[in-house]
Design a protein around this motif. Structure first.
Motif, PDB file in Angstrom:
ATOM      1  N   ILE A   1     -49.350  -0.824  -9.153  1.00 38.46           N
ATOM      2  CA  ILE A   1     -50.068   0.425  -8.569  1.00 38.46           C
ATOM      3  C   ILE A   1     -51.364   0.430  -9.089  1.00 38.46           C
ATOM      4  O   ILE A   1     -51.568   0.383 -10.314  1.00 38.46           O
ATOM      5  CB  ILE A   1     -48.956   1.651  -9.175  1.00 38.46           C
ATOM      6  N   GLY A   2     -52.335   0.784  -8.171  1.00 36.84           N
ATOM      7  CA  GLY A   2     -53.852   0.957  -8.801  1.00 36.84           C
ATOM      8  C   GLY A   2     -54.028   2.332  -9.061  1.00 36.84           C
ATOM      9  O   GLY A   2     -53.611   3.386  -8.217  1.00 36.84           O
ATOM     10  N   ILE A   3     -54.697   2.454 -10.279  1.00 37.37           N
ATOM     11  CA  ILE A   3     -54.581   4.190 -10.700  1.00 37.37           C
ATOM     12  C   ILE A   3     -56.080   4.749 -11.104  1.00 37.37           C
ATOM     13  O   ILE A   3     -56.628   3.772 -11.649  1.00 37.37           O
ATOM     14  CB  ILE A   3     -53.579   4.093 -11.646  1.00 37.37           C
TER      15      ILE A   3
ATOM     16  N   LEU B   1     -52.540  10.601 -13.327  1.00 35.52           N
ATOM     17  CA  LEU B   1     -52.947   9.201 -12.796  1.00 35.52           C
ATOM     18  C   LEU B   1     -52.601   8.931 -11.362  1.00 35.52           C
ATOM     19  O   LEU B   1     -51.484   9.260 -10.793  1.00 35.52           O
ATOM     20  CB  LEU B   1     -51.998   8.037 -13.555  1.00 35.52           C
ATOM     21  N   ASP B   2     -53.755   8.825 -10.422  1.00 33.46           N
ATOM     22  CA  ASP B   2     -53.362   8.817  -9.192  1.00 33.46           C
ATOM     23  C   ASP B   2     -53.491   7.338  -8.774  1.00 33.46           C
ATOM     24  O   ASP B   2     -54.290   6.459  -8.752  1.00 33.46           O
ATOM     25  CB  ASP B   2     -54.775   9.547  -8.473  1.00 33.46           C
ATOM     26  N   ALA B   3     -52.264   7.211  -8.014  1.00 38.74           N
ATOM     27  CA  ALA B   3     -51.710   5.704  -7.784  1.00 38.74           C
ATOM     28  C   ALA B   3     -52.553   5.419  -6.277  1.00 38.74           C
ATOM     29  O   ALA B   3     -52.289   6.237  -5.444  1.00 38.74           O
ATOM     30  CB  ALA B   3     -50.283   5.696  -7.935  1.00 38.74           C
ATOM     31  N   ASP B   4     -52.850   4.212  -5.949  1.00 37.34           N
ATOM     32  CA  ASP B   4     -52.914   3.845  -4.728  1.00 37.34           C
ATOM     33  C   ASP B   4     -51.737   2.797  -4.238  1.00 37.34           C
ATOM     34  O   ASP B   4     -50.703   2.755  -5.056  1.00 37.34           O
ATOM     35  CB  ASP B   4     -54.409   3.057  -4.452  1.00 37.34           C
ATOM     36  N   ALA B   5     -51.918   2.178  -3.067  1.00 38.10           N
ATOM     37  CA  ALA B   5     -50.702   1.487  -2.729  1.00 38.10           C
ATOM     38  C   ALA B   5     -50.607   0.289  -3.553  1.00 38.10           C
ATOM     39  O   ALA B   5     -49.502  -0.363  -3.439  1.00 38.10           O
ATOM     40  CB  ALA B   5     -51.102   1.150  -1.328  1.00 38.10           C
ATOM     41  N   GLN B   6     -51.422  -0.302  -4.188  1.00 35.61           N
ATOM     42  CA  GLN B   6     -51.110  -1.445  -5.038  1.00 35.61           C
ATOM     43  C   GLN B   6     -50.615  -1.302  -6.498  1.00 35.61           C
ATOM     44  O   GLN B   6     -50.213  -2.174  -7.207  1.00 35.61           O
ATOM     45  CB  GLN B   6     -52.503  -2.360  -5.171  1.00 35.61           C
ATOM     46  N   ILE B   7     -50.496  -0.026  -7.192  1.00 37.63           N
ATOM     47  CA  ILE B   7     -50.106   0.126  -8.486  1.00 37.63           C
ATOM     48  C   ILE B   7     -50.671  -0.519  -9.262  1.00 37.63           C
ATOM     49  O   ILE B   7     -50.234  -1.404 -10.125  1.00 37.63           O
ATOM     50  CB  ILE B   7     -48.606   0.219  -8.293  1.00 37.63           C
ATOM     51  N   ARG B   8     -52.072  -0.624  -9.270  1.00 33.95           N
ATOM     52  CA  ARG B   8     -52.941  -1.335 -10.482  1.00 33.95           C
ATOM     53  C   ARG B   8     -53.669  -0.166 -11.145  1.00 33.95           C
ATOM     54  O   ARG B   8     -53.979   0.875 -10.849  1.00 33.95           O
ATOM     55  CB  ARG B   8     -53.808  -2.208  -9.849  1.00 33.95           C
ATOM     56  N   ILE B   9     -53.982  -0.293 -12.512  1.00 33.14           N
ATOM     57  CA  ILE B   9     -55.003   0.412 -13.192  1.00 33.14           C
ATOM     58  C   ILE B   9     -56.275  -0.047 -13.082  1.00 33.14           C
ATOM     59  O   ILE B   9     -56.635  -0.784 -13.892  1.00 33.14           O
ATOM     60  CB  ILE B   9     -54.485   0.800 -14.580  1.00 33.14           C
ATOM     61  N   GLY B  10     -57.153   0.701 -12.559  1.00 34.39           N
ATOM     62  CA  GLY B  10     -58.577   0.421 -12.516  1.00 34.39           C
ATOM     63  C   GLY B  10     -59.230   0.823 -13.733  1.00 34.39           C
ATOM     64  O   GLY B  10     -59.105   1.935 -14.397  1.00 34.39           O
ATOM     65  N   LEU B  11     -60.020  -0.354 -14.546  1.00 29.33           N
ATOM     66  CA  LEU B  11     -60.266   0.152 -16.026  1.00 29.33           C
ATOM     67  C   LEU B  11     -61.743   0.777 -15.563  1.00 29.33           C
ATOM     68  O   LEU B  11     -62.544   0.598 -14.698  1.00 29.33           O
ATOM     69  CB  LEU B  11     -61.029  -1.281 -16.602  1.00 29.33           C
ATOM     70  N   ARG B  12     -62.249   1.619 -16.513  1.00 23.25           N
ATOM     71  CA  ARG B  12     -63.541   2.550 -16.255  1.00 23.25           C
ATOM     72  C   ARG B  12     -64.750   1.791 -16.444  1.00 23.25           C
ATOM     73  O   ARG B  12     -65.617   1.982 -15.941  1.00 23.25           O
ATOM     74  CB  ARG B  12     -63.363   3.434 -17.354  1.00 23.25           C
ATOM     75  N   PHE B  13     -64.504   0.374 -17.071  1.00 23.55           N
ATOM     76  CA  PHE B  13     -65.741  -0.261 -17.382  1.00 23.55           C
ATOM     77  C   PHE B  13     -65.847  -1.294 -16.528  1.00 23.55           C
ATOM     78  O   PHE B  13     -66.801  -2.374 -16.751  1.00 23.55           O
ATOM     79  CB  PHE B  13     -65.672  -0.868 -18.916  1.00 23.55           C
ATOM     80  N   GLY B  14     -65.013  -1.531 -15.351  1.00 21.95           N
ATOM     81  CA  GLY B  14     -65.061  -2.569 -14.512  1.00 21.95           C
ATOM     82  C   GLY B  14     -64.496  -2.689 -13.423  1.00 21.95           C
ATOM     83  O   GLY B  14     -63.492  -1.643 -13.199  1.00 21.95           O
ATOM     84  N   GLY B  15     -64.179  -3.527 -12.641  1.00 29.91           N
ATOM     85  CA  GLY B  15     -63.186  -3.671 -11.524  1.00 29.91           C
ATOM     86  C   GLY B  15     -62.018  -4.085 -11.550  1.00 29.91           C
ATOM     87  O   GLY B  15     -61.293  -4.292 -10.877  1.00 29.91           O
ATOM     88  N   SER B  16     -61.675  -4.777 -12.809  1.00 30.81           N
ATOM     89  CA  SER B  16     -60.570  -5.577 -13.191  1.00 30.81           C
ATOM     90  C   SER B  16     -59.389  -4.570 -13.453  1.00 30.81           C
ATOM     91  O   SER B  16     -59.719  -3.199 -13.312  1.00 30.81           O
ATOM     92  CB  SER B  16     -60.554  -6.289 -14.140  1.00 30.81           C
TER      93      SER B  16
ATOM     94  N   LEU C   1     -48.895  12.936 -15.720  1.00 23.11           N
ATOM     95  CA  LEU C   1     -48.570  12.948 -14.349  1.00 23.11           C
ATOM     96  C   LEU C   1     -48.815  11.982 -13.500  1.00 23.11           C
ATOM     97  O   LEU C   1     -49.939  11.399 -13.635  1.00 23.11           O
ATOM     98  CB  LEU C   1     -49.306  14.334 -13.535  1.00 23.11           C
ATOM     99  N   LEU C   2     -47.921  11.074 -12.669  1.00 24.69           N
ATOM    100  CA  LEU C   2     -48.151  10.100 -11.983  1.00 24.69           C
ATOM    101  C   LEU C   2     -47.996  10.676 -10.547  1.00 24.69           C
ATOM    102  O   LEU C   2     -47.047  11.057 -10.077  1.00 24.69           O
ATOM    103  CB  LEU C   2     -47.427   8.839 -12.242  1.00 24.69           C
ATOM    104  N   ASN C   3     -49.203  10.598  -9.878  1.00 23.66           N
ATOM    105  CA  ASN C   3     -49.335  11.119  -8.263  1.00 23.66           C
ATOM    106  C   ASN C   3     -49.025   9.810  -7.627  1.00 23.66           C
ATOM    107  O   ASN C   3     -49.898   8.905  -7.400  1.00 23.66           O
ATOM    108  CB  ASN C   3     -50.959  11.521  -8.179  1.00 23.66           C
ATOM    109  N   LEU C   4     -47.839   9.840  -7.036  1.00 16.71           N
ATOM    110  CA  LEU C   4     -47.622   8.584  -5.966  1.00 16.71           C
ATOM    111  C   LEU C   4     -47.856   8.703  -4.540  1.00 16.71           C
ATOM    112  O   LEU C   4     -47.363   8.235  -3.611  1.00 16.71           O
ATOM    113  CB  LEU C   4     -46.166   8.381  -6.070  1.00 16.71           C
ATOM    114  N   GLU C   5     -48.657   9.484  -4.347  1.00 20.94           N
ATOM    115  CA  GLU C   5     -49.209  10.033  -2.857  1.00 20.94           C
ATOM    116  C   GLU C   5     -49.811   8.687  -1.984  1.00 20.94           C
ATOM    117  O   GLU C   5     -49.206   8.523  -0.922  1.00 20.94           O
ATOM    118  CB  GLU C   5     -50.156  11.090  -2.826  1.00 20.94           C
ATOM    119  N   GLY C   6     -50.292   7.912  -2.684  1.00 26.71           N
ATOM    120  CA  GLY C   6     -50.922   6.527  -2.263  1.00 26.71           C
ATOM    121  C   GLY C   6     -49.927   5.558  -2.351  1.00 26.71           C
ATOM    122  O   GLY C   6     -50.138   4.459  -1.527  1.00 26.71           O
TER     123      GLY C   6
END
Length: 138
Positions: A4-6, A17-32, A52-57
């Motif tokens: 989940i991308g978050i 935490l806003d999730a996208d369709a991939q459920i990954r956590i994007g780091l604040r300091f880069g794209g990883s 809170l985990l927002n699973l809308e995405g």
């Protein structure tokens, strides 16, 4: 869905935490990205345990993603924190219902209801002791 991308944001003392369709956590300091569990561990280390985990995405969740969410729930509960979900898509809600996880998680239809729920919850704190003035009879 695997990871989940978050995106993390703060509303008062509640971390959303806003999730996208991939459920990954994007780091604040880069794209990883980092796993959800590692991101939660980082939040807990900072003392943020109202999450809170927002699973809308997330239109669906696979077994691995569901396992991560359950692991996160357990980790947060161990810190006397609270972990809640909102904006579940129908397929995700059905999966949670079929696995009986809807009886475990606090689930809300929208963000305002979810954030407001923290205002009504009392997080256990240190027990309060009251001194009693006891005079023995002589």
């Amino acid at each position: 869905m695997g990871d989940i991308g978050i995106r993390e944001r703060l509303v008062g003392q509640v971390t959303i935490l806003d999730a996208d369709a991939q459920i990954r956590i994007g780091l604040r300091f880069g794209g990883s990205s980092v796993p959800l569990t590692r991101a939660i561990d980082s939040l807990l280390e900072k003392g943020a345990n109202r999450i809170l985990l927002n699973l809308e995405g997330a239109g669906s969740i696979n077994a691995r993603g569901l396992g991560e969410i359950v692991s996160v729930y357990v980790a947060i509960k161990k810190t006397s924190g609270q972990f809640k979900l909102f904006n579940l898509k129908p397929a995700v809600r059905e999966l949670m219902l079929a696995t009986k996880l809807l009886t475990i998680f606090d689930v809300y239809d929208n963000e305002s209801q979810a954030v407001e729920s923290f205002l009504h919850d009392v997080i256990p704190s240190e027990p309060e002791y009251q001194l009693l003035d006891i005079h023995p009879d002589n």
